[in-house]
Design a protein around this motif. Sequence first.
Motif, mmCIF file in Angstrom:
data_model
loop_
_atom_site.group_PDB
_atom_site.id
_atom_site.type_symbol
_atom_site.label_atom_id
_atom_site.label_comp_id
_atom_site.label_asym_id
_atom_site.label_seq_id
_atom_site.Cartn_x
_atom_site.Cartn_y
_atom_site.Cartn_z
ATOM 1 N N THR A 233 0.877 -1.329 0.017
ATOM 2 C CA THR A 233 0.148 -0.097 -0.088
ATOM 3 C C THR A 233 0.899 1.251 -0.099
ATOM 4 N N LEU A 234 1.906 1.282 0.821
ATOM 5 C CA LEU A 234 2.789 2.373 0.799
ATOM 6 C C LEU A 234 3.362 2.550 -0.476
ATOM 7 N N LEU A 235 3.986 1.335 -1.056
ATOM 8 C CA LEU A 235 4.630 1.695 -2.458
ATOM 9 C C LEU A 235 3.607 2.174 -3.448
ATOM 10 N N MET A 236 2.479 1.755 -3.543
ATOM 11 C CA MET A 236 1.514 2.233 -4.262
ATOM 12 C C MET A 236 1.197 3.578 -4.175
ATOM 13 N N THR A 237 1.044 4.045 -2.856
ATOM 14 C CA THR A 237 0.822 5.535 -2.411
ATOM 15 C C THR A 237 2.060 6.464 -2.977
ATOM 16 N N ILE A 238 3.161 5.869 -2.750
ATOM 17 C CA ILE A 238 4.243 6.606 -3.021
ATOM 18 C C ILE A 238 4.413 6.677 -4.651
ATOM 19 N N ASP A 239 4.030 5.709 -5.404
ATOM 20 C CA ASP A 239 3.794 5.735 -6.809
ATOM 21 C C ASP A 239 2.838 6.741 -7.237
ATOM 22 N N ALA A 240 1.737 6.789 -6.626
ATOM 23 C CA ALA A 240 0.785 7.617 -6.828
ATOM 24 C C ALA A 240 1.208 8.948 -6.758
ATOM 25 N N LEU A 241 1.948 9.035 -5.669
ATOM 26 C CA LEU A 241 2.335 10.582 -5.380
ATOM 27 C C LEU A 241 3.197 11.199 -6.309
ATOM 28 N N LYS A 242 4.175 10.310 -6.398
ATOM 29 C CA LYS A 242 5.204 10.629 -7.518
ATOM 30 C C LYS A 242 4.360 11.144 -8.799
ATOM 31 N N GLU A 244 1.429 12.173 -9.297
ATOM 32 C CA GLU A 244 0.684 13.376 -8.891
ATOM 33 C C GLU A 244 1.821 14.451 -9.143
ATOM 34 N N VAL A 245 2.797 14.412 -8.456
ATOM 35 C CA VAL A 245 3.998 15.441 -8.222
ATOM 36 C C VAL A 245 4.476 15.753 -9.785
ATOM 37 N N ALA A 246 4.638 14.808 -10.552
ATOM 38 C CA ALA A 246 4.876 14.783 -11.867
ATOM 39 C C ALA A 246 3.931 15.619 -12.726
ATOM 40 N N VAL A 248 1.787 17.487 -11.476
ATOM 41 C CA VAL A 248 1.649 18.924 -11.021
ATOM 42 C C VAL A 248 2.632 19.749 -11.822
ATOM 43 N N GLU A 249 3.786 19.159 -11.545
ATOM 44 C CA GLU A 249 5.076 19.828 -12.371
ATOM 45 C C GLU A 249 4.727 20.089 -13.657
ATOM 46 N N GLU A 250 4.228 19.229 -14.493
ATOM 47 C CA GLU A 250 3.673 19.373 -15.675
ATOM 48 C C GLU A 250 2.787 20.582 -16.010
ATOM 49 N N ILE A 251 1.604 20.454 -15.032
ATOM 50 C CA ILE A 251 0.865 21.713 -15.021
ATOM 51 C C ILE A 251 1.637 23.106 -14.869
ATOM 52 N N GLU A 252 2.273 23.114 -13.940
ATOM 53 C CA GLU A 252 3.154 24.058 -13.675
ATOM 54 C C GLU A 252 3.843 24.559 -14.897
ATOM 55 N N ARG A 253 4.558 23.786 -15.618
ATOM 56 C CA ARG A 253 5.237 23.912 -16.774
ATOM 57 C C ARG A 253 4.384 24.502 -17.873
ATOM 58 N N SER A 254 3.260 23.831 -17.835
ATOM 59 C CA SER A 254 2.258 24.284 -18.859
ATOM 60 C C SER A 254 1.742 25.681 -18.740
#
Length: 477
Positions: A233-242, A244-246, A248-254
């Motif tokens: 569950t933690l690994l899946m959550t971390i992957d989901a957060l990564k 999501e971060v990616a 968000v970063e893409e949205i910020e770049r956009s």
Amino acid sequence: MKITLKNFLFSISIIFMVTTVSLMILYFVMPIYYEHTKLNEVANEFNKITQQLNNEPLDRMKKKIDKEVLDRKEMITLIISDKKGKMIYPFTSDDGESFNIQVREGDTVENVGTSDGMNVQLTRADRNNGKTMKHEIKDNQGNEYYLLGIYSLQPVSDASKILLQIYPVLLLIDFLIGGVAAYFYSRFSTKRIKELSIATNQMLSLDHTIKCEIKGRDELATLAQDINQLDHTLLMTIDALKAEVAKVEEIERSKAEFMRVTSHELKTPITSLMGIIDGMIYNVGKFKDREHYLEVCKEILQQQTDMIQNVLTVSKLDMISIEEQENELFSLKEVIEAKLKTFILLAEVTHVELIVHLEECELEGDKEEVGKVIDNLLSNALRYTRQDGRIELFLNQQTLIIENEATKVLTKNELSQIFEPFYRPDFSRNRDTGGSGLGLFIVKQILDKQGWNFSFKELEGERMCFSIYFDTDRMIL
């Protein structure tokens, strides 16, 4: 202190305590239990003999007693006397006369004696430990007698003393055996805990392949399964957060790119507008025709107003989340019919045939934003349909399709970029024909927020087709 040592000390302490308590209980309880058991055996035996002798001839009683004595060899000494206490069997005086005895049930052997004070000689009873039992019996002629049983118990005090003497040896042996057993038990019981600890430490590396391989059905195996599930569950959550971060970063770049392009798109027309106005102020060349260039300036300002309005729309879409948007149940057919009033007139002016096939379609979403989608799609269809061409609009409960006979069919490269902000194909770079380049970008933003799939593709006969699928399970081909 390590858990293995703790388990060992705890186990050996338990073994030592159990052994000590067991030996103490044995030392104090064994004499009591032995005496109780033997008394029950003697009482049962005496009752049995009494039943066998009752209603038998006196001679037969004596023979049976002799036989019982031979069979038992020890345990009970049997005496028969009459009701007056005269000894009938087996004791007599030296001159052959019988003794009189006076005995009560439960008297000790020391109390058994003749009526004249002479002691009875007992051949099978220990005088120091013997006790008596007494029952009435009758012979076959109805004569009444007393059957006296004198019994003795072997003392167990010696056994208790011996047990006390060998207690240290027994304790040492138990301690050694228990120590070895406790050692192996502590090693075995903590082995899986160590494996669990090693696995959990390795999980800190966030390696998906590491698992707690603890077999069994006990609590440790259950704990290992829970840790594996927690790690997954933690690994899946971390992957989901990564992800999501990616995202968000893409949205910020956009957003940054959008602002850069927006600044450029606004700067160029404003620069042109400033040049025209300067030319009119100083009456330079063709700019002396102020009435004409005032109209040009008005058109430029109108274009910038439209662009700014589109930019504000995009900003509003970014700020309003899915949870905050105002969803309602509405008829898409009614929305399209309201928009068509204007586009039918525009189609007549531009000599474009507009064919409409509408079925009832109820949707839940933001009615205002869906209206903007219809506006932009119909505007693009009119703008990029050749003269005397045809636009067809189809609506049912699952799909909205807008097809048009295009002035120019988009290439695959152009289709891949058509939803980017301010993108205009090479053939529509002119703002008069190509628009601001934000229309399809806004359409994509709204449809993504609504959760509807869509496609934009080329059809045979130089036609372009934009499709919206309200059934979200449908795949785009």
